[in-house]
Design a protein around this motif. Structure first.
Motif, PDB file in Angstrom:
ATOM      1  N   SER A  53       0.833  -1.206   0.000  1.00 41.80           N
ATOM      2  CA  SER A  53       0.000   0.000   0.000  1.00 41.80           C
ATOM      3  C   SER A  53       0.865   1.252   0.000  1.00 41.80           C
ATOM      4  CB  SER A  53      -0.914  -0.002   1.228  1.00 41.80           C
ATOM      5  OG  SER A  53      -1.811  -1.082   1.180  1.00 41.80           O
ATOM      6  N   ILE A  54       1.981   1.208   0.749  1.00 37.63           N
ATOM      7  CA  ILE A  54       2.879   2.365   0.790  1.00 37.63           C
ATOM      8  C   ILE A  54       3.453   2.629  -0.589  1.00 37.63           C
ATOM      9  CG2 ILE A  54       5.069   3.202   1.717  1.00 37.63           C
ATOM     10  CD1 ILE A  54       4.419   1.612   4.271  1.00 37.63           C
ATOM     11  N   VAL A  55       3.924   1.578  -1.254  1.00 36.67           N
ATOM     12  CA  VAL A  55       4.515   1.744  -2.584  1.00 36.67           C
ATOM     13  C   VAL A  55       3.468   2.256  -3.565  1.00 36.67           C
ATOM     14  CG1 VAL A  55       5.567   0.525  -4.519  1.00 36.67           C
ATOM     15  CG2 VAL A  55       6.330   0.048  -2.190  1.00 36.67           C
ATOM     16  N   ASN A  56       2.247   1.718  -3.492  1.00 38.69           N
ATOM     17  CA  ASN A  56       1.180   2.187  -4.383  1.00 38.69           C
ATOM     18  C   ASN A  56       0.878   3.657  -4.151  1.00 38.69           C
ATOM     19  OD1 ASN A  56       0.817  -0.243  -5.682  1.00 38.69           O
ATOM     20  ND2 ASN A  56      -0.766  -0.956  -4.267  1.00 38.69           N
ATOM     21  N   PHE A  57       0.872   4.053  -2.888  1.00 38.10           N
ATOM     22  CA  PHE A  57       0.592   5.450  -2.549  1.00 38.10           C
ATOM     23  C   PHE A  57       1.666   6.377  -3.098  1.00 38.10           C
ATOM     24  CE2 PHE A  57      -0.952   8.966  -0.181  1.00 38.10           C
ATOM     25  CZ  PHE A  57       0.157   9.616   0.360  1.00 38.10           C
ATOM     26  N   LEU A  58       2.931   5.937  -3.041  1.00 42.46           N
ATOM     27  CA  LEU A  58       4.042   6.804  -3.426  1.00 42.46           C
ATOM     28  C   LEU A  58       4.367   6.750  -4.910  1.00 42.46           C
ATOM     29  CD1 LEU A  58       6.493   6.078  -0.454  1.00 42.46           C
ATOM     30  CD2 LEU A  58       5.078   8.101  -0.789  1.00 42.46           C
ATOM     31  N   ARG A  59       3.804   5.787  -5.619  1.00 45.73           N
ATOM     32  CA  ARG A  59       4.232   5.514  -6.984  1.00 45.73           C
ATOM     33  C   ARG A  59       4.175   6.745  -7.884  1.00 45.73           C
ATOM     34  NH1 ARG A  59       4.545   0.380  -8.603  1.00 45.73           N
ATOM     35  NH2 ARG A  59       2.951  -0.256  -7.097  1.00 45.73           N
ATOM     36  N   ALA A  60       3.160   7.553  -7.761  1.00 42.87           N
ATOM     37  CA  ALA A  60       3.001   8.705  -8.660  1.00 42.87           C
ATOM     38  C   ALA A  60       3.180  10.028  -7.934  1.00 42.87           C
ATOM     39  CB  ALA A  60       1.630   8.658  -9.325  1.00 42.87           C
ATOM     40  N   ARG A  61       3.814   9.986  -6.755  1.00 41.81           N
ATOM     41  CA  ARG A  61       3.974  11.211  -5.980  1.00 41.81           C
ATOM     42  C   ARG A  61       5.414  11.689  -5.976  1.00 41.81           C
ATOM     43  NH1 ARG A  61      -0.639   9.231  -4.152  1.00 41.81           N
ATOM     44  NH2 ARG A  61      -2.139  10.652  -3.161  1.00 41.81           N
ATOM     45  N   ARG A  62       5.571  12.964  -5.684  1.00 37.40           N
ATOM     46  CA  ARG A  62       6.903  13.543  -5.540  1.00 37.40           C
ATOM     47  C   ARG A  62       7.032  14.050  -4.109  1.00 37.40           C
ATOM     48  NH1 ARG A  62      11.413  15.382  -7.760  1.00 37.40           N
ATOM     49  NH2 ARG A  62      12.306  17.344  -7.019  1.00 37.40           N
ATOM     50  N   LEU A  63       7.938  13.470  -3.370  1.00 39.05           N
ATOM     51  CA  LEU A  63       8.155  13.903  -1.998  1.00 39.05           C
ATOM     52  C   LEU A  63       9.518  13.417  -1.513  1.00 39.05           C
ATOM     53  CD1 LEU A  63       7.694  11.168  -0.069  1.00 39.05           C
ATOM     54  CD2 LEU A  63       5.312  11.670  -0.540  1.00 39.05           C
ATOM     55  N   LEU A  64       9.918  13.955  -0.386  1.00 41.75           N
ATOM     56  CA  LEU A  64      11.182  13.562   0.259  1.00 41.75           C
ATOM     57  C   LEU A  64      10.848  12.781   1.512  1.00 41.75           C
ATOM     58  CD1 LEU A  64      14.236  13.650   0.763  1.00 41.75           C
ATOM     59  CD2 LEU A  64      13.940  15.915   1.783  1.00 41.75           C
ATOM     60  N   LEU A  65      11.416  11.599   1.620  1.00 40.97           N
ATOM     61  CA  LEU A  65      11.199  10.715   2.754  1.00 40.97           C
ATOM     62  C   LEU A  65      12.513  10.606   3.521  1.00 40.97           C
ATOM     63  CD1 LEU A  65       8.828   8.955   3.788  1.00 40.97           C
ATOM     64  CD2 LEU A  65       9.806   7.064   2.504  1.00 40.97           C
ATOM     65  N   VAL A  66      12.543  11.077   4.762  1.00 42.31           N
ATOM     66  CA  VAL A  66      13.733  11.007   5.602  1.00 42.31           C
ATOM     67  C   VAL A  66      13.524   9.892   6.622  1.00 42.31           C
ATOM     68  CG1 VAL A  66      15.303  12.254   7.116  1.00 42.31           C
ATOM     69  CG2 VAL A  66      14.093  13.480   5.301  1.00 42.31           C
ATOM     70  N   LEU A  67      14.390   8.886   6.581  1.00 43.71           N
ATOM     71  CA  LEU A  67      14.315   7.736   7.481  1.00 43.71           C
ATOM     72  C   LEU A  67      15.472   7.843   8.455  1.00 43.71           C
ATOM     73  CD1 LEU A  67      13.664   5.041   4.728  1.00 43.71           C
ATOM     74  CD2 LEU A  67      11.995   6.467   5.929  1.00 43.71           C
ATOM     75  N   ASP A  68      15.186   8.265   9.669  1.00 47.06           N
ATOM     76  CA  ASP A  68      16.232   8.605  10.624  1.00 47.06           C
ATOM     77  C   ASP A  68      16.440   7.485  11.636  1.00 47.06           C
ATOM     78  OD1 ASP A  68      16.708  10.750  13.399  1.00 47.06           O
ATOM     79  OD2 ASP A  68      18.116  10.481  11.755  1.00 47.06           O
ATOM     80  N   SER A  69      17.708   7.205  11.954  1.00 48.99           N
ATOM     81  CA  SER A  69      18.098   6.205  12.960  1.00 48.99           C
ATOM     82  C   SER A  69      17.576   4.812  12.582  1.00 48.99           C
ATOM     83  CB  SER A  69      17.580   6.602  14.349  1.00 48.99           C
ATOM     84  OG  SER A  69      18.095   7.845  14.739  1.00 48.99           O
ATOM     85  N   CYS A  70      18.109   4.287  11.500  1.00 52.93           N
ATOM     86  CA  CYS A  70      17.603   3.027  10.944  1.00 52.93           C
ATOM     87  C   CYS A  70      18.313   1.789  11.474  1.00 52.93           C
ATOM     88  CB  CYS A  70      17.755   3.044   9.412  1.00 52.93           C
ATOM     89  SG  CYS A  70      16.887   4.386   8.597  1.00 52.93           S
ATOM     90  N   GLU A  71      19.466   1.938  12.135  1.00 55.14           N
ATOM     91  CA  GLU A  71      20.335   0.793  12.347  1.00 55.14           C
ATOM     92  C   GLU A  71      19.709  -0.360  13.124  1.00 55.14           C
ATOM     93  OE1 GLU A  71      21.447   3.908  12.862  1.00 55.14           O
ATOM     94  OE2 GLU A  71      21.280   4.287  14.999  1.00 55.14           O
ATOM     95  N   HIS A  72      18.817  -0.078  14.080  1.00 52.66           N
ATOM     96  CA  HIS A  72      18.288  -1.160  14.906  1.00 52.66           C
ATOM     97  C   HIS A  72      17.100  -1.862  14.257  1.00 52.66           C
ATOM     98  CE1 HIS A  72      15.970   2.367  15.679  1.00 52.66           C
ATOM     99  NE2 HIS A  72      15.110   1.738  16.449  1.00 52.66           N
ATOM    100  N   VAL A  73      16.567  -1.292  13.160  1.00 54.47           N
ATOM    101  CA  VAL A  73      15.491  -1.954  12.410  1.00 54.47           C
ATOM    102  C   VAL A  73      15.880  -2.007  10.932  1.00 54.47           C
ATOM    103  CG1 VAL A  73      13.604  -1.417  14.005  1.00 54.47           C
ATOM    104  CG2 VAL A  73      14.315   0.289  12.329  1.00 54.47           C
ATOM    105  N   ILE A  74      17.155  -2.227  10.676  1.00 55.93           N
ATOM    106  CA  ILE A  74      17.699  -1.968   9.342  1.00 55.93           C
ATOM    107  C   ILE A  74      17.179  -2.932   8.280  1.00 55.93           C
ATOM    108  CG2 ILE A  74      19.777  -3.385   9.597  1.00 55.93           C
ATOM    109  CD1 ILE A  74      21.220  -0.852   8.301  1.00 55.93           C
ATOM    110  N   ASP A  75      16.940  -4.177   8.629  1.00 58.30           N
ATOM    111  CA  ASP A  75      16.466  -5.122   7.614  1.00 58.30           C
ATOM    112  C   ASP A  75      15.104  -4.698   7.075  1.00 58.30           C
ATOM    113  OD1 ASP A  75      18.732  -6.649   7.800  1.00 58.30           O
ATOM    114  OD2 ASP A  75      17.880  -8.058   9.240  1.00 58.30           O
TER     115      ASP A  75
END
Length: 959
Positions: free
Chosen positions: A233-255
């Protein structure tokens, strides 16, 4: 990095590097061992070429000197000076340093890094951004405040901006405390106008369960998902959109982050991703930007104060010391000590700030001595580094040793918060019974002043948080003194009281939006639930805590979590808890969650009815209304129309007992839709018109209000058409599909569905096609699978209306079983009628009649419905087509009489047209007499399809 291995060349050697297929940087291109500048070959020695190829293949990474030597001089023992000589040759050939252009940088004591942007192959370019003046762009509410002054990182932000716009996926990698988040926030602010303010900043630090990564992203994007993995659903929502996604502090949930980020990068070309992490995500498309420590002055060099302040590490130290109250000017003598301090702090921004905050207390020389004796920073490789809290453990040990006992106790206890907290929350978890609250307030003030707790404004108040590394350190200290369970219990109690009090449901007066407040509470709610269900000390809190959290889960559309926790808590109810307020809350939530996640199962009805029973026994009017409303929706969805009016009537009585204006308007909307579906359009219109008078109050309700999301305008449009007011129906529909569309995502789907039906009734099939496409997109975006099947049904209607019967039949054959499997009967009769009509038009009369008769039988078993006159009319037409004119007349007369009783003038007009054709075929009297009378009752809508057809029948063109 591409995986096309190529040997080292004629000399062979121990290693391989990726093949470089026409990579380019600046004016240069490099293919295999050919370097060209603007198409002209550049002469370069073989060793320099090896070094260039190795560095370019790992652009953005620091390649250790030993690795370069091993590759370029395989099997030979050479001095480091040889490497420096060939790097100098390479830099000269590239023009490195001329006009500010940089290609290769030396990282002291580590190695070399190729820093110029490298283009490998071709990439799909994101859509060009619209030009929006920066002063017209509203900053994203999820974006943290940027620092008023950022030291030593402006050049990095300037370098990252074009790279992120070009590559779309950059990971800012570096150790804890080095300043990754600071740079990410600054870069997001700088690029906000390029993305028209569409910037989403997700802080994963508080998140402990990697399985919740996708749900967290979905919630931040405003998506409603009712399945375990919302990634699609996330990919479908973003497929035709233009935006910046900042993913902060990823190391403990990195997979989990890595998988989702790779999918987004691959499928959504208009989305740019900036991640911060202590390690690479290691997925396709990722470009690494290694964040090195702040450069400091060389150790042992005799530099003036001005020269020392030319280095960012020293400048940051003095800046933070001044901010903490140290006002002495830096002398040349002081500069020597500052050089030592910078060396000991290793360029780590957090360590520098912690030390600088104490200069006012101890002075520079004393600070240098304290660093020798109390603070021993360790720096280790990224993948072999110890757990996160150990990276700056020595720094925090030293800082912890400089604060008083009261501050230490408060500092340790605040670690229990998973995210931001308020002063009230700090007091709740940190104050001992009988101890003045002022002690906690004073300690918190000192912790903020000493950089152990961060603070940011929230309107007239402030919000606080511990940095992740600091929180982990404080949590370990809390465990060491044996207070972890005691404080965790206090925290769980505070979370329960906060949610139970309804403060969050009323929204805040600060600048932080309601959604941010709810997401902030979510992290602590999850942490409190996890602790209470994992520890016997929290056993008595499990049921009330889950009961308090369920409303939050429902509001944030985390219905799977709502179902899981409600189910677990209900299983733990003892005899004393049965029939109480917590069972009421849990059953209500469980039924609501089951309705959307378990296909309208009988478990949903059982839970809702049990909740209603408890609410009535407790005299809880608000929850009684809410449960009646949810039961009413359940019966609408499952086709139990005979239950609609009784539940709505009951809800109206409760609303009047409460005396709330919005609630009464909501009850009118509930009554209106119930009478509409049950087949009494006059009563439906009367109640909906009454509800519309207070619609403004209803629209102003917050999600916590018992009548939230009820709106009379959606059913009113359909009722107006049925009553014989097609023009008014269209006027009512247009706001529902425009700027005034409902806020609630489910109600938005309903608005699209019911608007599509109105457009179909008036014969505007292009509008139906538009509505069905919007519905399909919206439903897919939010994971509302049944509505996707409804969208398919509307699409099939348009095909049949346009004569594409075979395609329409195929779509309905796929949609109807899906709706039946979900027990979603609301649209089944209309779609089944369309299927019958399509089958008959394709020459399959018997098959179409069977489908229609089965549908009529099913609707009659449930007490009839608003569209029964239309179903009977269609049956009459099929009977006439089959030659059974007597049966056809009976069906059509029954249809006309039922339409009259229902007050459905538009159904009656359709039936009178069918009867007119039948009577003309029978040769009975004036076949158009009754049609003329019915037509004369209309005062509007004369250009809609049915009225044009009736007019043509009454006034046929002369031969």
């Amino acid at each position: 990095m591409t995986d096309l291995s190529e040997g080292r060349g004629p000399r062979g050697g121990a290693g391989t590097i990726p093949a470089l297929d026409a990579v380019s940087f600046g004016p240069f291109s490099l293919r295999s061992r050919l370097l060209q500048k603007d198409g002209v070959p550049v002469k370069l020695g073989s060793r320099a070429m090896d070094i260039l190829r190795l560095l370019v293949s790992r652009a953005g990474e620091v390649v250790p000197k030993s690795e370069i030597l091993s590759y370029a001089w395989s099997g030979l023992s050479v001095e480091e000076i040889s490497l420096r000589v060939h790097v100098a040759e390479l830099r000269k050939a590239l023009g490195d340093g001329k006009d500010g252009v940089r290609y290769i940088t030396n990282i002291p004591s580590r190695g070399y890094c190729f820093v110029a942007p490298v283009q490998r192959g071709t990439r799909a370019e994101p859509p060009a951004p619209a030009s929006v003046p920066p002063d017209k762009v509203t900053p994203s509410p999820s974006l943290p405040h940027r620092l008023d002054r950022m030291v030593g990182r402006d050049e990095i932000v300037a370098e990252l901006a074009p790279r992120l716009l070009r590559d779309r996926f950059v990971t800012l990698r570096g150790p804890g405390g080095i300043g990754k988040t600071t740079i990410a926030v600054a870069l997001a602010h700088d690029l906000s106008d390029r993305f028209e303010g569409n910037v989403h900043f997700l802080e994963f630090g508080p998140l402990k369960d990697a399985a919740l990564v996708a749900s967290t992203v979905a919630a931040a994007l405003g998506l409603v998902v009712h399945h375990n993995d919302p990634s699609g659903s996330i990919v479908n929502f973003l497929r035709a959109r233009r935006l910046l996604l900042v993913l902060d502090s990823c190391e403990h949930v990195i997979d989990a982050v890595a998988r989702l980020a790779e999918d987004i990068h691959r499928e959504a070309p208009g989305v740019a991703i900036l991640a911060t992490s202590r390690e690479s995500l290691l997925v396709a498309g990722e470009q690494i930007f290694e964040l090195v420590p702040l450069p400091g002055p060389p150790q042992g060099a005799r530099l003036s104060a001005g020269e020392v302040l030319g280095y960012p590490a020293a400048r940051l130290f003095v800046d933070r010391a001044n901010a903490a109250g140290h006002r002495d000017d830096l002398t040349d003598e002081d500069a020597e000590v500052l050089v030592q301090i910078c060396g000991k702090l290793d360029g780590i921004a957090l360590a520098i700030e912690l030390a600088a905050a104490r200069v006012g207390l101890y002075g520079l020389r004393e600070m240098a001595a304290l660093l020798d004796s109390r603070l021993q920073l360790e720096w280790r490789g990224r993948r072999t580094a110890p757990p996160r809290q150990q990276t700056l453990g020595a720094t925090l040990d030293w800082s912890f040793g400089l604060i008083g006992e009261n501050e230490r106790a408060v500092f340790q206890r605040l670690a229990v918060f998973a995210g931001h907290f308020t002063l009230e929350g700090a007091i709740a978890v940190a104050a001992e019974e009988g101890t003045p609250e002022d002690r906690v307030i004073d300690a918190l003030e000192q912790l903020v002043a000493k950089s152990l707790v961060s603070s940011q404004p929230d309107g007239a108040s402030r919000r606080y948080r511990l940095l992740d590394a600091t929180r982990a350190y404080a949590m370990q200290k809390l465990a060491d003194v044996g207070d972890a369970h005691v404080i965790a219990r206090r925290h769980a109690c505070h979370v329960q009281r906060t949610l139970e009090s309804g403060l969050a449901a009323q929204g805040g007066s600060g600048q932080v939006s309601r959604s941010q407040q709810r997401v902030g509470l979510l992290a602590d709610a999850r942490a409190a639930l996890a602790w209470s269900y994992a520890n016997d000390d929290g056993a008595d809190l499990r049921v009330p805590l889950a009961g308090s959290c369920t409303g939050l889960f429902v509001e944030l559309n985390l219905l799977n979590e709502a179902r899981i926790w409600s189910d677990r808590a209900l299983a733990m109810l003892d005899d004393a808890g049965r029939g109480g307020r917590w069972e009421l809350e849990l059953q209500s939530t469980l039924g609501h969650a089951f309705m959307f996640t378990e296909r309208n199962s009988e478990q949903a009805e059982a839970a809702l009815r049990r909740g209603l029973e408890i609410a009535q026994a407790l005299g809880d009017h608000a929850n009684t209304f809410r449960l009646l409303s949810r039961l009413n929706m359940y019966y609408r969805r499952t086709g139990g129309y005979r239950h609609l009016v009784p539940t709505a009537r009951h809800a109206e009585r409760i609303a009047r007992m409460i005396g709330d204006t919005a609630g009464i308007a909501g009850s009118k909307a509930l009554l209106g839709v119930s009478y509409h579906l049950a087949g009494d359009q006059a009563e439906a219109q009367a109640h909906l018109d009454e509800g519309m008078r207070d619609d403004a109050a209803l629209r102003g309700t917050q999600p916590g209000h018992f009548a939230y999301s009820r709106t009379p305008q959606i059913p009113l449009a359909r009722v107006l058409w049925l009553r014989g007011y097609p023009d008014r129906a269209l006027e009512c529909v247009l706001p529902l599909v425009g700027a005034s569309a409902p806020r609630d995502v489910v109600m938005h789907c309903i608005a699209l569905c019911w608007s599509a039906s109105v457009f179909g009734w008036v014969g505007d099939w292009s509008a139906v096609e538009t509505m069905s496409a919007r519905l399909a997109t919206h439903a897919s975006m939010h994971g509302l699978v049944p509505y996707e099947a409804v969208a398919t049904g509307f699409r099939a209607q348009t095909l049949i209306a346009h004569g594409e019967v075979t395609g329409g039949i195929d779509l309905l054959r796929s949609a109807l079983p899906r709706l039946h499997a979900d027990r979603y009967e609301l649209y089944m009769s209309a779609f089944a009628a369309d299927l019958a009509r399509g089958l008959v038009s394709s020459g399959r009369l018997a098959e179409g009649a069977q489908v229609l008769n089965e549908t009529i039988d099913r609707v009659e078993r449930e007490g009839g419905a608003f569209d029964m006159p239309e179903l009977l009319r269609l049956r009459g037409e099929l009977e006439a087509q089959g030659g059974n004119l007597h049966a056809a007349e009976a069906s059509l007369v029954a249809s006309a009489e039922l339409a009259e009783r229902q007050g459905a003038l538009s159904w009656q007009l359709r039936t009178e047209m069918s009867l007119s054709q039948l009577r003309e075929r029978q040769g009975v009297g004036d076949p158009r007499e009754q049609l003329a009378k019915t037509y004369a009752r209309f005062t509007e809508g004369f250009e809609t399809a049915d009225l044009r057809k009736a007019r043509l029948m009454l006034n046929p063109p002369s031969a």
